[in-house]
Scaffold this motif. Structure first.
Motif, PDB file in Angstrom:
ATOM      1  N   ARG A 123       0.853  -1.184   0.000  1.00 49.04           N
ATOM      2  CA  ARG A 123       0.000   0.000   0.000  1.00 49.04           C
ATOM      3  C   ARG A 123       0.895   1.242   0.000  1.00 49.04           C
ATOM      4  O   ARG A 123       2.028   1.205   0.480  1.00 49.04           O
ATOM      5  CB  ARG A 123      -0.906   0.012   1.228  1.00 49.04           C
ATOM      6  N   THR A 147       0.859   3.632   1.932  1.00 50.71           N
ATOM      7  CA  THR A 147       1.156   4.052   3.300  1.00 50.71           C
ATOM      8  C   THR A 147       2.199   3.154   3.971  1.00 50.71           C
ATOM      9  O   THR A 147       2.608   3.423   5.101  1.00 50.71           O
ATOM     10  CB  THR A 147      -0.127   4.039   4.149  1.00 50.71           C
ATOM     11  N   SER A 148       2.623   2.103   3.283  1.00 52.24           N
ATOM     12  CA  SER A 148       3.653   1.222   3.853  1.00 52.24           C
ATOM     13  C   SER A 148       4.955   1.996   4.005  1.00 52.24           C
ATOM     14  O   SER A 148       5.239   2.931   3.254  1.00 52.24           O
ATOM     15  CB  SER A 148       3.870   0.004   2.948  1.00 52.24           C
ATOM     16  N   ASP A 170      -4.144   0.019  -4.192  1.00 53.97           N
ATOM     17  CA  ASP A 170      -5.094   0.534  -3.210  1.00 53.97           C
ATOM     18  C   ASP A 170      -5.761  -0.633  -2.487  1.00 53.97           C
ATOM     19  O   ASP A 170      -5.337  -1.794  -2.622  1.00 53.97           O
ATOM     20  CB  ASP A 170      -6.124   1.446  -3.884  1.00 53.97           C
ATOM     21  N   ASP A 171      -6.818  -0.361  -1.743  1.00 56.79           N
ATOM     22  CA  ASP A 171      -7.476  -1.412  -0.955  1.00 56.79           C
ATOM     23  C   ASP A 171      -8.154  -2.455  -1.824  1.00 56.79           C
ATOM     24  O   ASP A 171      -8.469  -3.558  -1.340  1.00 56.79           O
ATOM     25  CB  ASP A 171      -8.505  -0.783  -0.003  1.00 56.79           C
ATOM     26  N   ASN A 172      -8.393  -2.150  -3.099  1.00 58.07           N
ATOM     27  CA  ASN A 172      -8.997  -3.116  -4.026  1.00 58.07           C
ATOM     28  C   ASN A 172      -7.940  -3.813  -4.890  1.00 58.07           C
ATOM     29  O   ASN A 172      -8.287  -4.482  -5.864  1.00 58.07           O
ATOM     30  CB  ASN A 172     -10.017  -2.407  -4.924  1.00 58.07           C
ATOM     31  N   ASP A 173      -6.686  -3.616  -4.547  1.00 58.90           N
ATOM     32  CA  ASP A 173      -5.550  -4.183  -5.302  1.00 58.90           C
ATOM     33  C   ASP A 173      -5.456  -3.617  -6.713  1.00 58.90           C
ATOM     34  O   ASP A 173      -4.907  -4.271  -7.612  1.00 58.90           O
ATOM     35  CB  ASP A 173      -5.630  -5.714  -5.363  1.00 58.90           C
ATOM     36  N   SER A 174      -5.991  -2.414  -6.910  1.00 53.38           N
ATOM     37  CA  SER A 174      -5.850  -1.740  -8.199  1.00 53.38           C
ATOM     38  C   SER A 174      -4.521  -0.992  -8.228  1.00 53.38           C
ATOM     39  O   SER A 174      -4.129  -0.364  -7.242  1.00 53.38           O
ATOM     40  CB  SER A 174      -7.008  -0.763  -8.441  1.00 53.38           C
ATOM     41  N   THR A 185       7.052   6.998   4.120  1.00 55.61           N
ATOM     42  CA  THR A 185       6.164   6.054   3.430  1.00 55.61           C
ATOM     43  C   THR A 185       6.626   5.859   1.984  1.00 55.61           C
ATOM     44  O   THR A 185       7.399   6.657   1.440  1.00 55.61           O
ATOM     45  CB  THR A 185       4.714   6.560   3.423  1.00 55.61           C
ATOM     46  N   ARG A 202      -6.994  -3.856 -11.571  1.00 56.79           N
ATOM     47  CA  ARG A 202      -6.602  -4.742 -10.477  1.00 56.79           C
ATOM     48  C   ARG A 202      -5.416  -5.591 -10.923  1.00 56.79           C
ATOM     49  O   ARG A 202      -5.408  -6.165 -12.008  1.00 56.79           O
ATOM     50  CB  ARG A 202      -7.763  -5.645 -10.077  1.00 56.79           C
TER      51      ARG A 202
END
Length: 464
Positions: A338, A340-341, A362-366, A393, A448
């Motif tokens: 992500r 933010t990592s 993103d959170d949807n792996d896009s 980050t 994705r």
């Protein structure tokens, strides 16, 4: 004419005309078939792009053992550079086309295409296509990779790491050959991977790096310490120097491609010396797999219809690394992060997973971006490497690289995408573009991430 042409129904003729500036030519060929019959073929040959004195044509022949000769300028001739023997019609060239009905060996089917029909080609067609590509690479040399003009940067091996770091960042290059003035020769390379290891090692001694720490480390001292940590020492505990992986301008492209794969490197210096002992070497170029692939695409794109392998969608062949299905283990790890990592986690993942890049999703792996080993040089901007890498980050690190780009260059040009339905040829043409080392496979519409294909993946498949 290739030394052996195992294509099931097609025979590719190559003929070189030195000194003739023509675009097409007519050729008359006599083939002695396996059943003792003779067929005569007459067709136009097209100029091979990028090779001003080489022509080619494709014609159909049945399976079996064949002999052939060329009728040129009123005279029957054979090609002395290809297999030949004395026969009933004098000296003739020979080749075999032997059918071996079989399917391409099955590979792990990516999760994203489980419900799609998978195109297949025979093992014979696969071997034939690989043979033609291998023969082409073996017949061409590194000379063809050399640009008409260009710049090559080399660094002194006793240069401080900090200075080398800044030079690579300012020049926009991820790797540079190392010159040892005392030995009078090139002794290795320093790359983005070295800087990742340096930052990780120095970071273990404290939460924040200091410029003094980087200033005290010369490149040679770093290389010696790295050899000791990896156990590369002789019986007296002295570090064993690694041999420089390089190519000469006269080396054939197949051998150089295999050097890339066997040594796991992304760049190979092209070095020439006019003396037998190799003294006074000249650095001519930094070769890459993309340059070799460009030669392959330029040569085969006009006859790709005769090579079924090149028309297969990438999901139908064992190529690249794919996102594993739920509950399924994979022999090759697939890393994603992500934005933010932390940057330190990204650097650790690059080293531990032994990958050259990590998709940022993103959170949807896009797909949002990609963090590559070469991005480490962006930390030289504003001496960002002195910051705590656990607190920076991945997004912030990528912004450093974006700020250093031209304001007119869209961020999306940093990475290239493809679809799992794209053909192998299309993927090869994308990877042949300068600076492109990998393609992220994405789902149409959502972007994705489904997998990733690198230059080395393509060459492993092409060369079998």
């Amino acid at each position: 004419m290739p030394a052996e042409c195992p294509l099931p129904a097609w025979c590719c003729y190559l003929f070189s005309l030195h000194g003739h500036m023509v675009v097409t030519m007519s050729l008359y060929v006599a083939l002695s078939m396996g059943d003792n019959s003779i067929i005569s073929l007459s067709f136009n040959m097209l100029l091979v792009e990028g090779c001003p004195n080489v022509f080619k044509a494709v014609c159909a022949v049945p399976h079996g053992s064949h002999e052939y000769k060329f009728f040129i300028d009123g005279e029957w001739r054979h090609d002395e550079q290809q297999p030949h023997r004395n026969g009933e019609y004098g000296i003739v060239n020979t080749f075999d086309t032997l059918p071996v009905p079989a399917e391409v060996s099955q590979h792990q089917i990516p999760a994203v295409i489980l419900n799609q029909t998978i195109p297949r080609i025979s093992e014979e067609d696969l071997r034939a296509s690989r043979y033609q590509i291998s023969a082409f690479l073996a017949a061409h040399t590194v000379y063809e990779l050399l640009p008409e003009s260009g710049k090559v940067v080399a660094l002194a091996v006793d240069l401080p790491v900090k200075q080398a770091f800044h030079i690579l960042a300012e020049q926009g290059i991820p790797v540079a050959p190392l010159w040892d003035f005392y030995k009078g020769k090139f002794v290795g390379v320093i790359s983005a991977s070295d800087f990742i290891l340096i930052l990780r090692q120095l970071g273990n001694h404290g939460s924040t790096l200091t410029e003094e720490e980087l200033q005290t480390h010369t490149i040679s001292a770093w290389k010696e310490g790295k050899a000791r940590r990896n156990g590369q020492v002789d019986g007296h505990g002295r570090p064993i120097p690694r041999h420089l992986i390089f190519a000469g301008p006269g080396d054939n492209l197949k051998d150089v491609a295999l050097k890339f794969l066997q040594n796991g490197v992304a760049t190979i210096p092209v070095i020439h010396s006019s003396l037998e002992d190799g003294s006074f070497p000249q650095l001519l170029h930094l070769a890459s797999l993309s340059g070799i692939l460009k030669c392959v695409c330029r040569y085969f794109k006009h006859c790709s219809g005769s090579f079924p392998m090149l028309q297969l969608p990438i999901y139908a062949i064992p190529l690249g690394t794919w996102v594993p299905r739920i509950g399924e283990s994979s022999s090759r790890s697939f890393a994603m992060l992500r934005p933010t990592s932390s940057l330190s986690s990204a650097l650790n993942m690059l080293v531990q997973a032994r990958v050259s890049s990590i998709p940022i999703v993103d959170d949807n792996d896009s797909l949002l971006d990609i963090y590559s080993r070469s991005d480490i040089t962006a930390l030289a901007k504003g001496r960002a490497y002195t910051h705590n890498l656990n607190e920076m980050t991945v997004y912030q690190a990528l912004q450093l690289g974006q700020d250093s780009n031209s304001p007119y260059e869209p961020r999306t040009q940093r990475f290239q995408m493809c679809l799992h339905t794209d053909t192998l040829l299309k993927v090869m043409e994308q990877l042949a573009n300068p600076g492109v080392r990998r393609l992220v496979i994405v789902e149409a519409g959502s972007n994705r991430v489904e997998g990733i294909i690198s230059l080395s993946d393509v060459f492993r498949f092409l060369l079998g």
